[in-house]
Design a protein around this motif. Structure first.
Motif, mmCIF file in Angstrom:
data_model
loop_
_atom_site.group_PDB
_atom_site.id
_atom_site.type_symbol
_atom_site.label_atom_id
_atom_site.label_comp_id
_atom_site.label_asym_id
_atom_site.label_seq_id
_atom_site.Cartn_x
_atom_site.Cartn_y
_atom_site.Cartn_z
ATOM 1 N N TYR A 53 43.635 33.431 47.228
ATOM 2 C CA TYR A 53 44.346 34.505 46.520
ATOM 3 C C TYR A 53 43.380 35.180 45.542
ATOM 4 C CZ TYR A 53 49.184 32.826 47.614
ATOM 5 O OH TYR A 53 50.365 32.462 48.198
ATOM 6 N N ALA A 54 42.688 34.357 44.739
ATOM 7 C CA ALA A 54 41.773 34.880 43.724
ATOM 8 C C ALA A 54 40.652 35.706 44.356
ATOM 9 C CB ALA A 54 41.186 33.725 42.908
ATOM 10 N N PHE A 59 38.160 40.915 45.495
ATOM 11 C CA PHE A 59 37.631 41.889 46.460
ATOM 12 C C PHE A 59 38.365 43.222 46.362
ATOM 13 C CE2 PHE A 59 35.400 38.698 49.219
ATOM 14 C CZ PHE A 59 34.206 39.389 49.334
ATOM 15 N N ILE A 60 39.692 43.213 46.415
ATOM 16 C CA ILE A 60 40.425 44.483 46.453
ATOM 17 C C ILE A 60 40.215 45.269 45.164
ATOM 18 C CG2 ILE A 60 42.672 43.599 45.655
ATOM 19 C CD1 ILE A 60 42.064 46.409 48.254
ATOM 20 N N GLN A 61 40.175 44.570 44.038
ATOM 21 C CA GLN A 61 39.987 45.279 42.772
ATOM 22 C C GLN A 61 38.596 45.912 42.681
ATOM 23 O OE1 GLN A 61 41.550 43.235 39.191
ATOM 24 N NE2 GLN A 61 42.561 41.854 40.646
ATOM 25 N N SER A 62 37.573 45.161 43.067
ATOM 26 C CA SER A 62 36.217 45.724 42.996
ATOM 27 C C SER A 62 36.017 46.813 44.047
ATOM 28 C CB SER A 62 35.166 44.625 43.141
ATOM 29 O OG SER A 62 35.236 44.007 44.403
ATOM 30 N N MET A 63 36.597 46.649 45.209
ATOM 31 C CA MET A 63 36.477 47.683 46.244
ATOM 32 C C MET A 63 37.135 48.984 45.777
ATOM 33 S SD MET A 63 37.339 45.265 49.524
ATOM 34 C CE MET A 63 36.903 46.314 50.903
ATOM 35 N N LEU A 119 53.285 38.156 46.659
ATOM 36 C CA LEU A 119 52.694 36.817 46.679
ATOM 37 C C LEU A 119 51.914 36.523 45.404
ATOM 38 C CD1 LEU A 119 51.331 36.828 50.340
ATOM 39 C CD2 LEU A 119 53.484 35.835 49.506
ATOM 40 N N ALA A 120 51.253 37.540 44.877
ATOM 41 C CA ALA A 120 50.483 37.367 43.650
ATOM 42 C C ALA A 120 50.133 38.728 43.069
ATOM 43 C CB ALA A 120 49.198 36.588 43.919
ATOM 44 N N LYS A 121 49.896 38.699 41.775
ATOM 45 C CA LYS A 121 49.474 39.899 41.059
ATOM 46 C C LYS A 121 48.327 39.474 40.158
ATOM 47 C CE LYS A 121 51.945 43.680 39.225
ATOM 48 N NZ LYS A 121 53.128 44.209 38.593
#
Length: 151
Positions: A53-54, A59-63, A119-121
């Motif tokens: 998850y982490a 990845f998505i945040q940096s991308m 699932l997570a934030k």
């Protein structure tokens, strides 16, 4: 840095490939990725390991951030709220910028399953790595400073 170069860096990233992440969309301000959950990513409870998850949130945040800023960045903090376990299927990730300054950005990412269940934030703090300025750019910045103009 060109968006095409950033995309290529992520496509060729060994850890992204190891996780099995698929880039669904990678455009300026619109990035989406997918993880097909595989058995080797499960923990002893037979649910997706929290570290996965982490990693996906990182990845998505940096991308997303790099798609907007066109600069490199490094994660300085990552906070995750796990809301639901998942054992199979697909997980989808999206992100948005909460705020951005010259050197630092705050980004939020969300993970959902194929039914849209959260699932997570997570939120991340990122240091923006500005490219080295040319001599001409440095001279102009210094002149602006001397004139009292903001950088």
């Amino acid at each position: 840095m060109l968006l095409e170069d950033i995309i290529k860096e992520f496509e060729e990233c060994p850890f992204l490939q190891h996780l099995g992440l698929d880039i669904l969309k990678f455009e300026e301000g619109d990035v989406r990725i997918k993880l097909t959950i595989q058995e080797h990513l499960l923990n002893t409870n037979y649910t997706l390991h929290g570290g996965v998850y982490a990693s996906v949130l990182d990845f998505i945040q940096s991308m997303y951030l790099r798609s907007v800023t066109k600069t490199r960045c490094v994660t300085t903090n990552l906070t995750i709220h796990y809301t639901a376990p998942v054992s199979a299927g697909e997980m989808f990730a999206e992100a948005s910028i909460i705020s951005k300054g010259y050197k630092t950005a705050f980004v939020e990412g969300i993970l959902k399953d194929q039914e849209g269940r959260l699932l997570a934030k997570g939120t991340g703090t990122f240091k923006l790595i500005q490219p080295a300025e040319t001599a001409e750019e440095g001279k102009k910045r210094q002149e602006d400073l001397e004139k009292g103009q903001p950088i």
